[in-house]
Design a protein around this motif. Sequence first.
Motif, PDB file in Angstrom:
ATOM      1  N   ARG A  50      -8.750   5.827  -0.474  1.00 51.38           N
ATOM      2  CA  ARG A  50      -7.329   6.122  -0.377  1.00 51.38           C
ATOM      3  C   ARG A  50      -6.825   5.584   0.956  1.00 51.38           C
ATOM      4  N   ALA A  86      -2.217  13.800  -6.516  1.00 51.12           N
ATOM      5  CA  ALA A  86      -2.655  13.594  -5.135  1.00 51.12           C
ATOM      6  C   ALA A  86      -3.975  14.285  -4.842  1.00 51.12           C
ATOM      7  N   ASP A  87      -4.173  15.500  -5.359  1.00 50.95           N
ATOM      8  CA  ASP A  87      -5.418  16.225  -5.079  1.00 50.95           C
ATOM      9  C   ASP A  87      -6.569  15.769  -5.963  1.00 50.95           C
ATOM     10  N   HIS A 126       2.500  12.092  -6.996  1.00 51.10           N
ATOM     11  CA  HIS A 126       2.378  13.358  -6.274  1.00 51.10           C
ATOM     12  C   HIS A 126       1.553  14.374  -7.058  1.00 51.10           C
ATOM     13  N   ASP A 144       2.272  12.565  -0.788  1.00 48.35           N
ATOM     14  CA  ASP A 144       2.740  12.645   0.590  1.00 48.35           C
ATOM     15  C   ASP A 144       1.750  12.039   1.570  1.00 48.35           C
ATOM     16  N   ARG A 145       0.456  12.109   1.250  1.00 46.61           N
ATOM     17  CA  ARG A 145      -0.588  11.633   2.165  1.00 46.61           C
ATOM     18  C   ARG A 145      -1.470  10.626   1.446  1.00 46.61           C
ATOM     19  N   ASP A 146      -1.705   9.507   2.097  1.00 47.17           N
ATOM     20  CA  ASP A 146      -2.526   8.424   1.536  1.00 47.17           C
ATOM     21  C   ASP A 146      -2.110   8.120   0.095  1.00 47.17           C
ATOM     22  N   PRO A 147      -0.914   7.588  -0.084  1.00 49.55           N
ATOM     23  CA  PRO A 147      -0.414   7.386  -1.454  1.00 49.55           C
ATOM     24  C   PRO A 147      -0.979   6.157  -2.158  1.00 49.55           C
ATOM     25  N   ALA A 168      -3.118   4.836   3.577  1.00 52.03           N
ATOM     26  CA  ALA A 168      -1.732   5.199   3.863  1.00 52.03           C
ATOM     27  C   ALA A 168      -0.772   4.079   3.510  1.00 52.03           C
ATOM     28  N   GLU A 169      -1.222   2.841   3.654  1.00 52.45           N
ATOM     29  CA  GLU A 169      -0.367   1.698   3.370  1.00 52.45           C
ATOM     30  C   GLU A 169      -1.123   0.709   2.499  1.00 52.45           C
ATOM     31  N   GLN A 222      -9.227  11.493  -5.930  1.00 49.41           N
ATOM     32  CA  GLN A 222     -10.028  11.324  -4.718  1.00 49.41           C
ATOM     33  C   GLN A 222     -11.047  10.207  -4.916  1.00 49.41           C
TER      34      GLN A 222
END
Length: 700
Positions: free
Chosen positions: A97, A72-73, A69, A43-46, A99-100, A76
């Motif tokens: 990481r 994601a955690d 997903h 969902d964030r910084d894919p 976002a786009e 890093q």
Amino acid sequence: MAPDARTRAGGDEVEEQLTLVPPPAGARRRRRPSPPADRAPADRDPVAQVVIDTPLPHLDRVFEYVVPHDLADAAQPGVRVRVRMAGRQHDGFVVARAAEADHPGRLSPVLRVVGAEPVLTADVLAAARAVADHYGGTLADVLRLAVPPRHARAESAEPPPAEEPAGPAAPPSAGQPLGAWSAFPAGPALLRRLAAGESPVAAWTALPAQTPGTDWPDAVAEAVAATRSGGRGAVVVVPDRRDVDRVLAAVSAAVGEQDCVALTADLGPEARYRAFLRLLRGHTRVAVGTRAAAWAPVRDLGLLVCWDDGDDLHQEPRAPYPHVREVLRLRAVQEGAGLLVGGLARSVPLQAWVATGLAADVVPGRSAVRAAAPSVLVAGEGRQEDRDPAARTARIPSLAWRALRDGLEEGPVLVQVSRQGYVVALACQECRTPVRCPRCAGPVGVPATGTTPVCRWCGLPPAEETRCRACGSGRLRAIGVGERRTAEELGRAFPGVRVLTSGGASVVATVEDTPMVVVATPGAEPWAPGGYRAAALLDGWQLLDRASLDAAVEALRRWSAAAAMVRPAPREGPGRVVLCGVPPHAQVPAVEALVRWDPVWLAARELADRVELGLPPVRRHVLLRGAPAGVKEFADRLEELGHVPLGGVRATGPEEFVAVLGEGRAGSLPADVRAVRAALSARRSDDQVRAVLDPLEGPR
């Protein structure tokens, strides 16, 4: 092969070996299962930016992958990941990481996270990129040196990262004496700046023959303690494990045993990774080790120390072949840390730092040098030939015999021999022509007493009776004697005295303070806590005649390392150092520097000559080695980019050629070497070429 062999560590190497063998006709190739198609992106910084571990220079850049997903955690920055490229799985590091994505097409997913530990810090990543650019190499090669292989059991055994970094060590009291730095006029200022959180860069020349408490390991410990008193960490890099043991003991006494850790390549995978994790997680703030410790991930780094930067053990033998001195310099710039490079001798690159103002000169006063330096005598100098006609020609002249004999009355004596083995080379007794192997033209020697001559290259005895190829004589003589033959001769000369050898695979760390003769090769001299009473430095001409640009400086460094172990004494009597096998010191600058105990003078003299001639370190060079066609093409491309060929392309073996080129425009050589390597790699050239910038040794 087990079904899951390709998914384990090292699976890529297994697959590459398997692909070299064509499958049998009609066989169906087993395909790897594709990752589930329903793995939604994070969902964030894919988008994960990944540096892939690949030896191909044209892939030396960051690649973008989508982070599922469920990862994601874990995915890093700094963690190891597994990704797919060109149909194969590769290891890599997440460096950021986003976002786009910059790539407009479809991104492949990150397959899995190999351990959730962020082992690659931002500071180490920036320094690794700087080192790769400095040596014209790839980031993946440098990261392979900087981050040790993962060991899962070590990760689970070590405590979790510290919430708060370890506090500063107790600052030294105002009335506490400086100890090891008291003889250095700039010593107090150096320690004050380190304790205040500043970042000085210093070129340090240590004093010889210091007692425990004021020796060079104690000086390093005081500098580390001053840095820790300001709340910052330190990294100390020394040439070998024996130096690690001495420095670690001194640093542990200064800052506490729980605050420092040894980090060397010979610890083993688990122990090394545990030491690495202790530094990474902030439980320890001081790293002491060999070349592997240059990349230690110390938190709040405040000081980097390199001892004896002229030792060839500081040169990394793996691509891109960086030197510890340059690695620490670039890390100091990236992390704003202080840098202390010291030794008993002074290398020419370090002297260039002083000349350009990059480093401050920290040297002892001349009165302290005169009090600490041993008396150095050159065999055959002055009126010695009146009493000993063979003073210049004898391998061990009477002056050296007397010095060893007098020293044995009080304690151990040291004999430095430049070569290992027994008889390392033979020559004709009549015409002095060296004996060469008829198969490979290698030197012929005697491996042990009572054995027949064998070739030192191919290991086989000569195919026919050993005779001189020039005059046909069958009488031979030894022209190169190693430490084992020297120990036999000294054992016969001093009956009843213990003779100990140190060199090669049998290196002795310390010796007792009792009468004995210690025969050692350069760099393998055991440490004598009470100091040697005398020393004889044999075969000095062999060090001076080495085919190397740094022959004189390196000879002085090796002589100084042995002579510094002799405790100071009056000019007459025990405590003398006798240098054998060299011309009178007025004719040889390296010998003169040893007699005067002035290594800075020799380094400055060498630097001035190289400035005039445009030689390293003033002008950078690259050494190319590999297949004939590849070396020639590589050299031609660099020449087209403006770099200067030195000596052309020449053969050093049946299938190996070398070429040396000098930098045509300041600062352009690393980038051009990297560009040519990438172009040849993208073309999938079969001619592998090894490109080494700033080589310690030229082609032979």
